[in-house]
Design a protein around this motif. Structure first.
Motif, PDB file in Angstrom:
ATOM      1  N   GLY A 195      10.079  52.705  38.249  1.00  0.00           N
ATOM      2  CA  GLY A 195       8.784  52.454  38.854  1.00  0.00           C
ATOM      3  C   GLY A 195       7.711  52.233  37.812  1.00  0.00           C
ATOM      4  O   GLY A 195       7.891  52.507  36.622  1.00  0.00           O
ATOM      5  N   PHE A 196       6.569  51.741  38.274  1.00  0.00           N
ATOM      6  CA  PHE A 196       5.462  51.478  37.362  1.00  0.00           C
ATOM      7  C   PHE A 196       4.157  51.438  38.143  1.00  0.00           C
ATOM      8  O   PHE A 196       4.055  50.789  39.193  1.00  0.00           O
ATOM      9  N   LEU A 197       3.174  52.166  37.633  1.00  0.00           N
ATOM     10  CA  LEU A 197       1.797  52.095  38.104  1.00  0.00           C
ATOM     11  C   LEU A 197       1.013  51.429  36.988  1.00  0.00           C
ATOM     12  O   LEU A 197       0.941  51.961  35.877  1.00  0.00           O
ATOM     13  N   GLY A 198       0.451  50.248  37.258  1.00  0.00           N
ATOM     14  CA  GLY A 198      -0.181  49.493  36.190  1.00  0.00           C
ATOM     15  C   GLY A 198      -1.523  48.917  36.581  1.00  0.00           C
ATOM     16  O   GLY A 198      -1.870  48.826  37.756  1.00  0.00           O
ATOM     17  N   SER A 199      -2.282  48.509  35.557  1.00  0.00           N
ATOM     18  CA  SER A 199      -3.591  47.911  35.797  1.00  0.00           C
ATOM     19  C   SER A 199      -3.925  46.919  34.688  1.00  0.00           C
ATOM     20  O   SER A 199      -3.456  47.049  33.553  1.00  0.00           O
ATOM     21  N   ALA A 200      -4.740  45.940  35.048  1.00  0.00           N
ATOM     22  CA  ALA A 200      -5.240  44.974  34.069  1.00  0.00           C
ATOM     23  C   ALA A 200      -6.638  44.537  34.493  1.00  0.00           C
ATOM     24  O   ALA A 200      -6.959  44.519  35.691  1.00  0.00           O
ATOM     25  N   LYS A 201      -7.441  44.183  33.494  1.00  0.00           N
ATOM     26  CA  LYS A 201      -8.824  43.772  33.753  1.00  0.00           C
ATOM     27  C   LYS A 201      -9.115  42.474  33.009  1.00  0.00           C
ATOM     28  O   LYS A 201      -8.829  42.361  31.814  1.00  0.00           O
ATOM     29  N   ARG A 202      -9.667  41.504  33.746  1.00  0.00           N
ATOM     30  CA  ARG A 202     -10.049  40.228  33.155  1.00  0.00           C
ATOM     31  C   ARG A 202     -11.406  39.810  33.691  1.00  0.00           C
ATOM     32  O   ARG A 202     -11.617  39.770  34.898  1.00  0.00           O
ATOM     33  N   ASP A 256       5.248  50.982  28.532  1.00  0.00           N
ATOM     34  CA  ASP A 256       4.502  50.169  29.494  1.00  0.00           C
ATOM     35  C   ASP A 256       4.937  48.713  29.359  1.00  0.00           C
ATOM     36  O   ASP A 256       4.838  48.128  28.273  1.00  0.00           O
ATOM     37  N   PRO A 257       5.405  48.064  30.442  1.00  0.00           N
ATOM     38  CA  PRO A 257       5.934  46.696  30.335  1.00  0.00           C
ATOM     39  C   PRO A 257       4.862  45.618  30.203  1.00  0.00           C
ATOM     40  O   PRO A 257       5.193  44.447  29.971  1.00  0.00           O
ATOM     41  N   MET A 258       3.577  45.989  30.338  1.00  0.00           N
ATOM     42  CA  MET A 258       2.525  44.974  30.298  1.00  0.00           C
ATOM     43  C   MET A 258       1.667  45.047  29.045  1.00  0.00           C
ATOM     44  O   MET A 258       1.030  44.054  28.678  1.00  0.00           O
ATOM     45  N   ILE A 259       1.609  46.202  28.383  1.00  0.00           N
ATOM     46  CA  ILE A 259       0.763  46.345  27.207  1.00  0.00           C
ATOM     47  C   ILE A 259       1.215  45.366  26.115  1.00  0.00           C
ATOM     48  O   ILE A 259       2.378  45.334  25.741  1.00  0.00           O
ATOM     49  N   GLY A 260       0.289  44.582  25.615  1.00  0.00           N
ATOM     50  CA  GLY A 260       0.592  43.616  24.572  1.00  0.00           C
ATOM     51  C   GLY A 260       1.288  42.361  25.064  1.00  0.00           C
ATOM     52  O   GLY A 260       1.590  41.463  24.274  1.00  0.00           O
ATOM     53  N   VAL A 261       1.545  42.289  26.365  1.00  0.00           N
ATOM     54  CA  VAL A 261       2.237  41.130  26.949  1.00  0.00           C
ATOM     55  C   VAL A 261       1.349  40.425  27.965  1.00  0.00           C
ATOM     56  O   VAL A 261       1.256  39.196  27.975  1.00  0.00           O
ATOM     57  N   VAL A 262       0.715  41.190  28.818  1.00  0.00           N
ATOM     58  CA  VAL A 262      -0.152  40.655  29.873  1.00  0.00           C
ATOM     59  C   VAL A 262      -1.603  40.782  29.442  1.00  0.00           C
ATOM     60  O   VAL A 262      -2.057  41.859  29.037  1.00  0.00           O
ATOM     61  N   ILE A 306       4.113  33.868  31.324  1.00  0.00           N
ATOM     62  CA  ILE A 306       4.600  34.670  32.431  1.00  0.00           C
ATOM     63  C   ILE A 306       4.386  33.918  33.734  1.00  0.00           C
ATOM     64  O   ILE A 306       3.283  33.445  34.026  1.00  0.00           O
ATOM     65  N   GLU A 307       5.436  33.801  34.518  1.00  0.00           N
ATOM     66  CA  GLU A 307       5.326  33.170  35.826  1.00  0.00           C
ATOM     67  C   GLU A 307       4.517  34.063  36.755  1.00  0.00           C
ATOM     68  O   GLU A 307       4.560  35.283  36.651  1.00  0.00           O
ATOM     69  N   ALA A 308       3.755  33.448  37.652  1.00  0.00           N
ATOM     70  CA  ALA A 308       2.999  34.199  38.643  1.00  0.00           C
ATOM     71  C   ALA A 308       3.736  34.126  39.969  1.00  0.00           C
ATOM     72  O   ALA A 308       3.950  33.034  40.492  1.00  0.00           O
ATOM     73  N   ALA A 309       4.150  35.256  40.485  1.00  0.00           N
ATOM     74  CA  ALA A 309       4.941  35.251  41.709  1.00  0.00           C
ATOM     75  C   ALA A 309       4.888  36.604  42.388  1.00  0.00           C
ATOM     76  O   ALA A 309       4.675  37.629  41.748  1.00  0.00           O
ATOM     77  N   VAL A 310       5.090  36.592  43.689  1.00  0.00           N
ATOM     78  CA  VAL A 310       5.328  37.834  44.417  1.00  0.00           C
ATOM     79  C   VAL A 310       6.792  38.191  44.229  1.00  0.00           C
ATOM     80  O   VAL A 310       7.674  37.394  44.545  1.00  0.00           O
ATOM     81  N   ALA A 330       6.565  43.434  37.684  1.00  0.00           N
ATOM     82  CA  ALA A 330       5.205  43.882  37.386  1.00  0.00           C
ATOM     83  C   ALA A 330       4.388  42.769  36.741  1.00  0.00           C
ATOM     84  O   ALA A 330       3.240  42.503  37.125  1.00  0.00           O
ATOM     85  N   ARG A 331       4.975  42.091  35.758  1.00  0.00           N
ATOM     86  CA  ARG A 331       4.242  41.042  35.047  1.00  0.00           C
ATOM     87  C   ARG A 331       3.928  39.862  35.964  1.00  0.00           C
ATOM     88  O   ARG A 331       2.826  39.305  35.936  1.00  0.00           O
ATOM     89  N   GLU A 332       4.898  39.474  36.776  1.00  0.00           N
ATOM     90  CA  GLU A 332       4.685  38.341  37.670  1.00  0.00           C
ATOM     91  C   GLU A 332       3.651  38.664  38.745  1.00  0.00           C
ATOM     92  O   GLU A 332       2.798  37.832  39.073  1.00  0.00           O
ATOM     93  N   LEU A 333       3.719  39.875  39.300  1.00  0.00           N
ATOM     94  CA  LEU A 333       2.808  40.224  40.392  1.00  0.00           C
ATOM     95  C   LEU A 333       1.363  40.280  39.918  1.00  0.00           C
ATOM     96  O   LEU A 333       0.455  39.792  40.598  1.00  0.00           O
ATOM     97  N   ILE A 334       1.128  40.850  38.750  1.00  0.00           N
ATOM     98  CA  ILE A 334      -0.249  40.951  38.265  1.00  0.00           C
ATOM     99  C   ILE A 334      -0.807  39.566  37.948  1.00  0.00           C
ATOM    100  O   ILE A 334      -1.979  39.269  38.221  1.00  0.00           O
ATOM    101  N   GLU A 335       0.042  38.675  37.412  1.00  0.00           N
ATOM    102  CA  GLU A 335      -0.413  37.308  37.152  1.00  0.00           C
ATOM    103  C   GLU A 335      -0.715  36.575  38.457  1.00  0.00           C
ATOM    104  O   GLU A 335      -1.690  35.821  38.549  1.00  0.00           O
ATOM    105  N   TRP A 336       0.125  36.805  39.459  1.00  0.00           N
ATOM    106  CA  TRP A 336      -0.129  36.195  40.769  1.00  0.00           C
ATOM    107  C   TRP A 336      -1.444  36.693  41.348  1.00  0.00           C
ATOM    108  O   TRP A 336      -2.226  35.921  41.919  1.00  0.00           O
TER     109      TRP A 336
END
Length: 380
Positions: free
Chosen positions: A234-241, A211-217, A20-24, A263-269
């Motif tokens: 729309g999407f309200l999402g969260s991730a923890k690392r 959810d577009p991030m579960i199992g992907v991010v 996944i690319e990291a970008a705004v 969503a995927r790019e923003l969280i990676e960024w």
């Protein structure tokens, strides 16, 4: 806030999965975007964060939060069951996303929460509202009371499930982030149980989580997508690392693929373009607050947990710290009161605030102590 695009590397990782690319995300893909580092409280990116929009099914996060609060207060139990009203079945058994609750079924609160969190059950939301509060209107009133308690001043809820209601339900990205933070920090075990599942099977019908991030991010564990014609995607999402949690909002996207990619790019960024550094650990003394008419003229302020600062990666780690409180404090002061805030100002990011707590009890001063304090004040 403008930010660079940061590439994470090749198009695929070592395991062959797409990287996944990291970008705004661009404004046309995500007209509303907001990203917060919960570990420090700092805003990493914001675009139209206070613009009101229709949350659609993201509304169900407030329904889940309210349910969690009622369970914590022992006003609702997971094993409790509700009977589906014929009128409810007739209206909702075939409307939008649902968990296919049968007519006249008795269903547990636990199953309802699973269906709402994992497969966005419109029918489950209504059944829960009617069963727990006696009516949809009663449940919605409780939702709005909780929103006010959380300081969600630009939000209002008109339904338990976010179904179109001519704009009576609205929120902002900033308010949704407040809600997500509350549900994660106040109810961590319930959040872990109900959110982040890849799907849910009920009534012998298996459905996938959208959810577009579960199992992907990496580290993604919730929260909720939403779509209606009036709201867009729309999407309200969260991730923890590694103990660090980010919460994000993407809203008003024209297509689901725009929302999902953004969503995927923003969280990676958020993870790759920022570093985090602890400033104080739990129990560390951060500063002092003045106390009036107390046995002591000041009280130490402690960190209630680890206090971090987030920095743009590679940038100088310049940070300005300021303690804010309404003072002097009036004695008596109780140990553990959260009466002050530490403002964290990092170059290139908006300031954030975290609470501080008092280290000791400060009782009211006796007559001689007040006389001594008065004389000392005159001399000083």
């Amino acid at each position: 806030m403008l930010a660079p695009v940061i590439a994470l590397g090749a198009a695929t990782n070592a395991g062959g999965a797409p990287r996944i690319e990291a970008a705004v995300p661009a404004p046309d893909a995500a007209p509303i975007a907001f990203l917060v580092d919960v570990s420090s409280g700092q805003i990493l990116m914001e675009r139209e964060a206070d613009r009101r929009f229709v949350p659609a099914s993201i509304t169900k996060v407030m329904t889940l939060y309210l349910a969690f609060e009622l369970i914590e207060a022992r006003k609702l139990q997971l094993a409790q069951t509700f009977t589906v009203r014929p009128e409810t079945f007739k209206e909702w058994h075939n409307k939008g996303s649902r968990m296919f609750v049968p007519k006249d079924a008795r269903i547990s609160v636990d199953d309802l929460l699973m269906g709402i969190a994992a497969v966005s059950a419109n029918d489950g939301s209504i059944i829960l509202a009617e069963g727990a509060a006696g009516s949809v209107d009663g449940w919605v009133a409780l939702m709005n009371r909780k929103a006010r308690d959380l300081g969600m001043n630009n939000s209002h809820f008109g339904t338990p499930n976010g179904w179109m209601d001519e704009g009576r339900t609205f929120t902002t990205a900033r308010d949704l982030t407040t809600l997500a933070r509350a549900i994660i920090t106040r109810h961590p075990s319930k959040y872990a149980r109900y959110f982040g599942r890849e799907g849910f099977k009920y009534n012998n019908i298996a459905q996938a989580n959208h959810d577009p991030m579960i199992g992907v991010v990496d580290g993604a564990d919730g929260l909720k997508t939403g779509f209606t014609n009036e709201a867009g995607y729309g999407f309200l999402g969260s991730a923890k690392r590694n103990g660090r949690r980010l919460i994000m909002v993407i809203a008003a996207s024209e297509r689901p693929q725009f929302r999902n990619k953004a969503a995927r790019e923003l969280i990676e960024w958020g993870f790759s373009a920022h570093d985090i550094k602890p400033l104080f650990y739990k129990g560390n003394e951060v500063g002092f607050a003045e106390v009036q008419d107390g046995a002591s003229d000041r009280v130490a302020l402690l960190a209630p947990g680890t206090i971090n600062a987030t920095f743009p990666a590679g940038a100088p780690r310049n940070v300005k710290l300021t303690i804010h409180y309404e003072g002097p404090l009036q004695a008596p002061v109780a140990k553990g009161e959260r009466i002050a805030e530490l403002e964290i100002q990092v170059d290139g990011l908006p300031p954030s605030r975290v609470p501080l707590m008092t280290a000791d009890d400060v009782p009211k001063a006796g007559t001689f102590q007040r006389l001594y304090n008065g004389i000392a004040g005159l001399i000083s």
